[in-house]
Design an enzyme around this catalytic site. Structure first.
Site, PDB file in Angstrom:
ATOM      1  N   ASP A 177       0.865  -1.156   0.000  1.00 35.76           N
ATOM      2  CA  ASP A 177       0.000   0.000   0.000  1.00 35.76           C
ATOM      3  C   ASP A 177       0.918   1.226   0.000  1.00 35.76           C
ATOM      4  O   ASP A 177       2.138   1.114   0.103  1.00 35.76           O
ATOM      5  CB  ASP A 177      -0.967  -0.031   1.198  1.00 35.76           C
TER       6      ASP A 177
HETATM    7  C1  GLC Z   1      -4.416   4.304  -0.339  1.00 31.91           C
HETATM    8  C2  GLC Z   1      -5.285   3.105   0.014  1.00 31.91           C
HETATM    9  C3  GLC Z   1      -5.275   2.027  -1.038  1.00 31.91           C
HETATM   10  C4  GLC Z   1      -5.128   2.671  -2.402  1.00 31.91           C
HETATM   11  C5  GLC Z   1      -3.727   3.256  -2.461  1.00 31.91           C
HETATM   12  C6  GLC Z   1      -3.458   3.986  -3.780  1.00 31.91           C
HETATM   13  O1  GLC Z   1      -3.783   4.775   0.805  1.00 31.91           O
HETATM   14  O2  GLC Z   1      -5.071   2.489   1.270  1.00 31.91           O
HETATM   15  O3  GLC Z   1      -6.483   1.294  -0.895  1.00 31.91           O
HETATM   16  O4  GLC Z   1      -5.312   1.716  -3.415  1.00 31.91           O
HETATM   17  O5  GLC Z   1      -3.456   4.130  -1.370  1.00 31.91           O
HETATM   18  O6  GLC Z   1      -4.277   5.095  -3.891  1.00 31.91           O
END
Ligand code: GLC
Length: 756
Positions: A287
């Site tokens: 993430d």
């Molecule tokens: C965010 C979220 C994740 C998302 C990623 C990219 O913090 O936790 O679900 O896909 O970053 O935006």
């Protein structure tokens, strides 16, 4: 060069689907070996790097543009997120393909959660349809529109199990039950990926967040998660296992510390379970900066140790975190990690690029023409409207106030969300044009003839100030002005549609709330209007279950409409005027009080489950509130009524491994055709570990014409009767079971059977 340098229009006919040549895995493997043999260690690490684009950030701490452009040109970025449009993705792709030594194309990803421009209902709402065809169709539209805008990969479906409505991301998931969540995940993955990842209307899906993020302590965003092995395997992991078995192309780990090990550094989850035991051969993306954030967790002393922990644990790609690019090369050279770990991650990433067809044509998804023709089309909007109306849950309808009668002359549409074209789009709205939804007011006006007068008053604000994904919201809890004017409008109406609830940016990432009640100004608006006009239907729009006991007590009708997407107002009007008989069922329990959180139907009995007639306090309860949900999991009304009869089991006992057939007659004994979601639950009365008092193990949404009877049949096998027992081993244990069948998780017929 690895491929012919076709222009995007040559490779993509102006519209429609090109027949893509699906490359076999054996051919891909061969090509990967050939390509990797040419790659330096630095280039292989480069494939494991994902940068965010510049215009839109979905996390903190991004580095500057020039830094990233130089890395891309050097072939040291395998992927980007938050870069969209055929033009922009082409520009970045050309930087990588035309400047780097090997010309390896990048993968472009984006959070296409419930639509790209044509917005479907928020996932929690869409799951309330209990219609897997609806979920698949919605994801397919999202994929087609995202692919038309140059994207290859979506960070969806989110399949976190959730039990606490204080957590803002409940809007993004499929509720509190692992069986329904698993079905929803597979339907959405099939919608996104179709049967050919290289087709120019499909995208790679992503099972996220692996795993346990939704169990954040106290519902507080990014908080610690303590989940027992028992709950992890029986409640949290099943949707992810279903996703892996369904062929999801990628996984995303997460931010959360799970039982002392942040999931991004969890070798157990990523290597032992997902890649080894489940045989997952796709890639795991971190993430946003979750690798570097291992330092913040206090499990890595610096980013070098964070990178070492994460790669050893099986995180293949570093999203906007810089830990891999800064450290993996040195860790290999110092002998701290085996280059084979880099090779495996790089292989998984290159495999997806081959599957997407990007080596054949890196620009195949960047068609200006498809961008114009495939987005917000009438077909896409029709699918959004169908999904929206099927997601609506009728919670209360006294005196048959709904559907709105034909002789109505004046309809008052009142409340902060009555004339709101923005909130229905929901949070996580990708590239939806702001204020592009059909508002409730517009939907009602679209539906009525000129002989019906539609009046409007806002009443009160739900929030004040800016409403954006990244800005703090000012939820209005003190301004009651406007109620008087609204009451005057309500007095003169035959029926009032009162649009209250939550702004869409009160839920979503970074949007946990301790107070999940209806705000005082909105409650006061309801009280004042209900007093002058009993013919008031509350049209609730919200991203999470809300404790609404006062509405439940005093409202004549309540319609749960979530945030329904682009066609919101039209879909609500379809239901309110009876064009569509509401069929939604709650995928998450609605509490009587926020203090009941976490609240879920598939709870354990405890050793003191029953009230002993109030004589003593020594049983599992609160002294100031009932234990039960205000509106339970699986609950939803219709404009007709359904009756259940003749629950039958084809045997009253059976051996482990046999199949039990359960049938029930469902009668539509009302005057309207309608859909009913027939639900089957089990209870395993005794086990080697404690078992839930109920578990959903089957459902079927059936259309019954007025007066019609249908027999619905379910099959129960080891897959439904077993569970993860001691040591997380899947077992099927003999013993006594109850079977329950009905239209929600409370009002049920039951029967017994014995598993020998
Ligand atoms: C965010 C979220 C994740 C998302 C990623 C990219 O913090 O936790 O679900 O896909 O970053 O935006």
């Amino acid at each position: 060069m690895i491929f012919s340098n076709t222009s995007c229009n040559e490779a993509n006919p102006m519209s429609g689907k090109i027949d893509s040549k699906m490359i076999t895995n054996a051919e891909i493997d061969k090509k990967i070996v050939e390509l990797m043999a040419k790659m330096t260690l630095e280039e292989k690490v480069g494939q494991m790097v994902q940068y965010s684009g510049f215009g839109e950030l979905t996390g903190p701490g991004a580095k500057d543009n020039d830094f990233k452009i130089n890395k891309i040109k050097a072939g040291l970025a395998g992927s980007m997120l938050n870069v969209t449009t055929a033009k922009q993705t082409r520009e970045f792709q050309e930087l990588a393909v035309n400047n780097s030594r090997l010309g390896i194309p990048m993968i472009f990803a984006y959070d296409v959660i419930h639509g790209y421009k044509t917005m479907m209902p928020i996932p929690l709402g869409e799951t309330a349809s209990w219609d897997m065809d609806v979920l698949e169709a919605g994801a397919a539209v999202a994929a087609k529109e995202a692919a038309a805008y140059g994207l290859h990969w979506t960070f969806a479906p989110m399949m976190d199990m959730m039990r606490d409505a204080r957590w803002g991301r409940v809007m993004e998931g499929a509720g509190e039950d692992p069986y329904l969540n698993s079905k929803a995940a597979v339907a959405r993955i099939n919608g996104f990926q179709g049967d050919d990842l290289s087709a120019n209307y499909t995208v790679a899906a992503c099972a996220k967040h692996f795993a346990g993020y939704g169990f954040a302590d106290a519902g507080r965003e990014y908080n610690t998660t303590e989940i027992t092995e028992h709950t992890l395997h029986n409640m949290v992991l099943p949707p992810f296992k279903a996703a892996a078995e369904a062929g999801v192309a990628t996984f995303m780990n997460g931010f959360n510390d799970l039982n002392g090990i942040p999931v991004t550094a969890s070798t157990y989850l990523q290597r032992d379970l997902l890649k080894e035991e489940w045989g997952f051969d796709g890639l795991i993306v971190s993430d946003w900066a979750s690798i570097a954030e291992l330092v913040g967790h206090g499990i890595a002393k610096d980013e070098r140790q964070a990178a070492e922990l994460a790669i050893k644990a099986g995180s293949d790609m570093d999203m906007e975190g810089y830990a891999y690019e800064d450290n993996l090369g040195a860790l290999v050279e110092e002998g701290k990690i085996d280059e084979a770990l880099i090779d495996d991650a790089c292989r998984r990433i290159l495999k997806l690029k081959f599957q997407l067809g990007l080596f054949d044509d890196p620009y195949k998804y960047c068609s200006e023409e498809r961008q114009k023709n495939d987005v917000l089309s009438p077909e896409n909007l029709a699918i959004a409207r169908d999904a929206a109306r099927k997601s609506i849950v009728l919670l209360k309808n006294e005196d048959n106030l709904l559907p709105i009668k034909n002789d109505v002359k004046t309809i008052a549409v009142i409340g902060p969300f009555a004339n709101d074209k923005n909130s229905p789009l929901g949070n996580w709205r990708a590239k939806a044009d702001p204020n592009s939804a059909v508002s409730l007011l517009e939907g009602i006006k679209n539906a009525v003839g000129e002989n019906v007068k539609v009046t409007y008053a806002k009443g009160v604000n739900a929030t004040t100030g800016r409403r954006e994904f990244v800005f703090e919201l000012n939820v209005n809890k003190t301004d009651f002005s406007g109620i008087e004017e609204a009451v005057a409008v309500a007095k003169n109406a035959d029926i009032v549609l009162l649009a209250i609830g939550e702004d869409c940016f009160q839920s979503g990432e970074g949007r946990s709330q301790v107070d999940i009640n209806l705000t005082a100004p909105q409650q006061a608006l309801f009280d004042a209007i209900q007093k002058v006009n009993k013919n008031t239907a509350v049209i609730l729009s919200n991203g999470r279950p809300m404790p609404i006991p006062a509405l439940a007590e005093n409202a004549t009708a309540i319609v749960e409409t979530w945030h329904l997407g682009s066609e919101s107002g039209n879909a609500i009007a379809d239901v309110l005027f009876g064009k569509y008989n509401p069929s939604g069922k709650l995928p998450m329990s609605f509490p009587r009080h926020g203090g009941q959180m976490p609240l879920y139907y598939n709870r354990k009995s405890t050793g003191r489950p029953d009230s002993r007639g109030g004589e003593v306090v020594f049983w599992s309860h609160y002294t100031d509130e009932k234990n039960t949900a205000l509106y339970p999991f699986g609950y939803g009304l219709s404009y007709t009524t359904f009756e259940y009869r003749n629950l039958k089991l084809d045997k009253s006992s059976m051996e482990v491994g046999e199949t039990l057939t359960v049938s029930v007659d469902v009668i539509n004994n009302g005057s309207r055709d309608g859909h009913e979601v027939v639900q089957l639950y089990i209870r395993d009365l005794f086990g080697s570990v404690t078992r839930p008092v109920k578990e959903l193990k089957g459902f079927e949404k059936v259309l019954l014409k007025a007066g019609e009877t249908k027999t619905v049949t379910f099959k129960l096998t080891n897959a439904e009767l077993g569970f993860y027992g001691q040591g997380a081993k899947y077992v099927v244990e003999s013993g006594d079971f109850k079977i329950f069948v009905g239209g929600n998780s409370v009002d049920l017929m039951e029967a017994d059977f014995e598993l020998k």
